[in-house]
Design an enzyme around this catalytic site. Sequence first.
Site, PDB file in Angstrom:
ATOM      1  N   ARG A  38      -4.791  -4.771   7.754  1.00 25.58           N
ATOM      2  CA  ARG A  38      -3.776  -4.636   6.715  1.00 25.58           C
ATOM      3  C   ARG A  38      -2.670  -3.712   7.221  1.00 25.58           C
ATOM      4  NH1 ARG A  38      -3.263  -0.812   2.247  1.00 25.58           N
ATOM      5  NH2 ARG A  38      -1.632  -1.608   0.860  1.00 25.58           N
ATOM      6  N   HIS A  50       5.719  -0.514   1.382  1.00 23.94           N
ATOM      7  CA  HIS A  50       4.803   0.619   1.400  1.00 23.94           C
ATOM      8  C   HIS A  50       5.654   1.891   1.405  1.00 23.94           C
ATOM      9  CE1 HIS A  50       0.568   2.057   2.596  1.00 23.94           C
ATOM     10  NE2 HIS A  50       1.290   3.140   2.396  1.00 23.94           N
ATOM     11  N   GLU A 104       0.622   0.842  -3.946  1.00 28.16           N
ATOM     12  CA  GLU A 104       0.552   2.050  -4.782  1.00 28.16           C
ATOM     13  C   GLU A 104       1.880   2.385  -5.472  1.00 28.16           C
ATOM     14  OE1 GLU A 104      -1.068   5.468  -2.882  1.00 28.16           O
ATOM     15  OE2 GLU A 104      -2.798   4.402  -2.056  1.00 28.16           O
ATOM     16  N   ASN A 138      -6.750   0.639  -3.900  1.00 29.50           N
ATOM     17  CA  ASN A 138      -6.884   1.805  -3.024  1.00 29.50           C
ATOM     18  C   ASN A 138      -7.604   2.879  -3.818  1.00 29.50           C
ATOM     19  OD1 ASN A 138      -5.296   0.341  -1.289  1.00 29.50           O
ATOM     20  ND2 ASN A 138      -3.522   1.700  -1.402  1.00 29.50           N
ATOM     21  N   TYR A 170      -9.674   6.621  -3.762  1.00 29.37           N
ATOM     22  CA  TYR A 170      -9.952   7.825  -2.990  1.00 29.37           C
ATOM     23  C   TYR A 170     -10.721   8.899  -3.737  1.00 29.37           C
ATOM     24  CZ  TYR A 170      -6.781   6.209   0.683  1.00 29.37           C
ATOM     25  OH  TYR A 170      -6.197   5.493   1.693  1.00 29.37           O
ATOM     26  N   GLU A 181      -7.752   0.122   0.507  1.00 27.26           N
ATOM     27  CA  GLU A 181      -7.836   1.424   1.167  1.00 27.26           C
ATOM     28  C   GLU A 181      -9.004   2.191   0.590  1.00 27.26           C
ATOM     29  OE1 GLU A 181      -4.309   3.875   1.236  1.00 27.26           O
ATOM     30  OE2 GLU A 181      -2.998   2.158   1.641  1.00 27.26           O
TER      31      GLU A 181
END
Length: 504
Positions: A94, A139, A185, A325, A327, A398
């Site tokens: 990616r 991005h 994002e 994504n 985290y 991610e």
Amino acid sequence: MKTAFSLLFCFFSLGFSLVERSQFPEDFLFGTSTSSFQIEGSLKGSKGLSNWDVFTHIPGKISDGSNADVADDHYSLFLEDIELMHSLGVNSYRFSLSWSRILPKGRFGGINPEGIAFYNNLIDALLRKGIQPFVTLHHFETPQELEERYASWLSSEIMQDFAYFAEVCFTAFGDRVKYWTTFNEPDTFLKFSYFNGRWVPCRCSPPYGHCEAGDSETEPYIAGHNLILSHAAATNIYRKRFQMAHEGTIGIVISPNWYEPLRNISEDFSAVQRLLASDVGWFLDPIIQGDYPVEMREILGTRLPNFSLEEKKLLKTKLDFIGINHYSTLYAKDCISSPCKVDFFHGNMLATGSGIRDGLLIGPRTAMPSFYVVPYGIEKIIMYVKDRYNNIPMYITENGYSQNDVGTKDELVNDMERVRFLENYLPFVSRAMRSGADVRGYFVWSFVDNFEWSMGHTKRFGLVYVDYETLERTPKLSAKWYRGFLTGQRIVYKGEGHVKNLPS
């Protein structure tokens, strides 16, 4: 249930992984992720100026004073990088396309043939190694030309530029790219750019930040509205002109935390729902369901723009998949019935997130503020997205672990914490799939250490260590672990410190 979790604790503490490649479908995408600005280097290939090129050269904006002029020089070293990827055994990669490398002045200038050639060469080299390109159009970086002409995302004119950029990319690369995402994002870059002003274009208002201009109460939502419609415009072009011939798919990538109530009271349970609606629904609800989440409307009122009838027709193009994504997991605290400190990231939703309750961390800290290691959170957020959107296909685009750039090279290469992170998160992806979630891929962030936006080179997320002076690449222990996981040649080691955060 308690017995099963106790068994998991036992296995984790012994240092043996419970996750195997065979637990995932044969066609499951396993890969790594990067972004163009963070690794390519900005000085080569007749690239135009992006907003981040300008921003990184403003004194005081990047924590270590660095910039991305060279970054990892992936522009020159992409063949070496692809060989490294291939050695890991990944079947997908990616990456993002630099808008200003392809269109240096947006639609107000010509197409840069060197930019098109670079990405053609990259895509072709990946495919020769059996690695599927998974491509992101935006991005965080935007041509500086558009910022200067009409303030980029604050103007509806950005739709024309993004649609044109998308069409150029679909035309140039779409015959070989089967996975497209429009934005990465959007909530992250809009909040940092228009809420607290720490990122370009540095717009905000008190109490969330002190900028020369901006309005933290309205501008994030104006910019977000234009972004959602830009996604719809690009997707509409893909649907009508390219999808059938290219047999590809298109989606968008969000970056939600999971949240647990800070206190066992109804107000904090409601705060959880508001924060999840903001992290997930701010962009997905309009794209999939035609309007903003009720939870956001109730709090923000007229600060959220309305979609016209024509815009709602455009939104019907929807998407084919959702990128996630993930985290961190945080505690959510209500700020309606009880006072909170100003929280730029969650403030407009009248709730705040924290990693601490009664003096105890929700999970081990990482090098990134507010990123805590709580493995079950990835399963929880997958199931939340599954249930909210009728199990639209998902990719974990991610998931990764950050180190501070301190210590010797040997210490950073021996990244046992990242190995434990991967060992502990992947079983919960598998468990979500066994519960019916349509997850089709998992990408580690990131392939190589890179330029981490306003934090510069102070954080390292990579499976591969990069010496920023020599640009030498050195696979870390985590790269060897990932290769062993993907190829079935597992690294067996003994160690302590495996994360034990499991839901009750």
